[in-house]
Design a protein around this motif. Sequence first.
Motif, PDB file in Angstrom:
ATOM      1  N   SER A   1      28.954  16.554  -6.621  1.00 18.88           N
ATOM      2  CA  SER A   1      28.587  16.537  -7.804  1.00 18.88           C
ATOM      3  C   SER A   1      29.528  15.636  -8.423  1.00 18.88           C
ATOM      4  O   SER A   1      30.311  14.773  -7.946  1.00 18.88           O
TER       5      SER A   1
ATOM      6  N   GLN B   1      35.248  21.845  -7.051  1.00 20.70           N
ATOM      7  CA  GLN B   1      33.974  21.873  -6.295  1.00 20.70           C
ATOM      8  C   GLN B   1      33.996  20.662  -5.389  1.00 20.70           C
ATOM      9  O   GLN B   1      34.401  19.674  -6.038  1.00 20.70           O
TER      10      GLN B   1
ATOM     11  N   THR C   1      33.312  17.031  -5.186  1.00 21.64           N
ATOM     12  CA  THR C   1      32.918  16.172  -6.496  1.00 21.64           C
ATOM     13  C   THR C   1      33.183  14.647  -5.915  1.00 21.64           C
ATOM     14  O   THR C   1      34.078  14.330  -5.155  1.00 21.64           O
TER      15      THR C   1
END
Length: 378
Positions: A75, A129, A131
């Motif tokens: 992400s 998360q 990243t």
Amino acid sequence: MGRQDKSTVKTFQRRATMSDVAKKAGVSQATVSLVMNGVGGVRISATTRSRVLKAAEELGYQAGRRVVGSGALRSIGMLVDEVSTSPFATPLFEGAREVAAQHGCVLNIVMTRSERWLEEAALDLLLGQPTVGIIYATLSTRSVSPPDRLRPIPTVLLNCHSNDGHYPSVVPADVLGARTATEALLKAGHQRIAFINGEHWMEAARHRAQGYKQALSSWGAPFDPKLVRTGKWLLREAYEQTQALMALEKPPTAIFCASDRMAIGCYEALRDMGKQIPLDVSVVGYDDDWMAFHLRPELTTVLLPHEEMGRWAAEYLLSPPPSNPSKAKISPVQLECPLIERHSIGIINAAPASIGEKSASSIKAPEPRRRSSVRSQR
């Protein structure tokens, strides 16, 4: 009214943030970030490291930073100050989202209103998360001071810049864009060109005023302070300022508005005064808002490359990092703001003794040029 039942009220329990840990441990937020995120290659004493971990444990602070370079699911986090106050949020998001999707990434966006505690909470969420990095964005171009914990994390500033030049950043080339808009009027033979600007405390307004003055100077056109007005980015203010400009002893033959919204106010004022665009007065806007195409005549304007800036920011994060990163101050990358030519500029065929007294019969509207694809100037 009766007393409110306390059982229906839920109390918000604020989570401990990195700044809380830093305060308790007596260190900077950057040190907490380095310790909690396990960043290697930095000199932090065992005593300091222990103190930070103990403070985090006592406060119940958890950091789950996992900055990654590749993998099945990644992400890009984006912190943005506002969403609802500007039509330019969507193209910023869409440009970054498109590039992220092309690389198998999800773009996670959090609005923070530039409140530090919200930024810290958002980073706790986003960095928990896998990243790639963080895009720190603002909807008005300005100088910012991102959270210190971002310093060791891949971060790009979008539509903003930092004074210390620590972060790569991308902004619109507003000085050049305003100069291009003013030169389009000068090329059409106008010399008495008015400028309706936004509020001068905003960086965009200052840069657009600078570009306007540069164009006049380079073309040898006179600068008249009476032709510069503040429209405060508002339609109504621009309407009133246009009326005031046209009431001058020598009114302008052209008006450059620093936003398309103000250009609408200018259009309405000229219409109510019985003036025709561009036969009597030429008008140029700025932003290339969707409204510009629907005005009659269609408005010649300058495009703000928000989508391209969003793309640039995401592409920068997804590009391989330099093998030998420089520690020198990083200058913002400025993306071109191209002129979108439509029907609102009239050409003055011959230079009269008094431009302000030129008859409408000597002015004609040029054929518009279709909007071309935007290219970044990097």
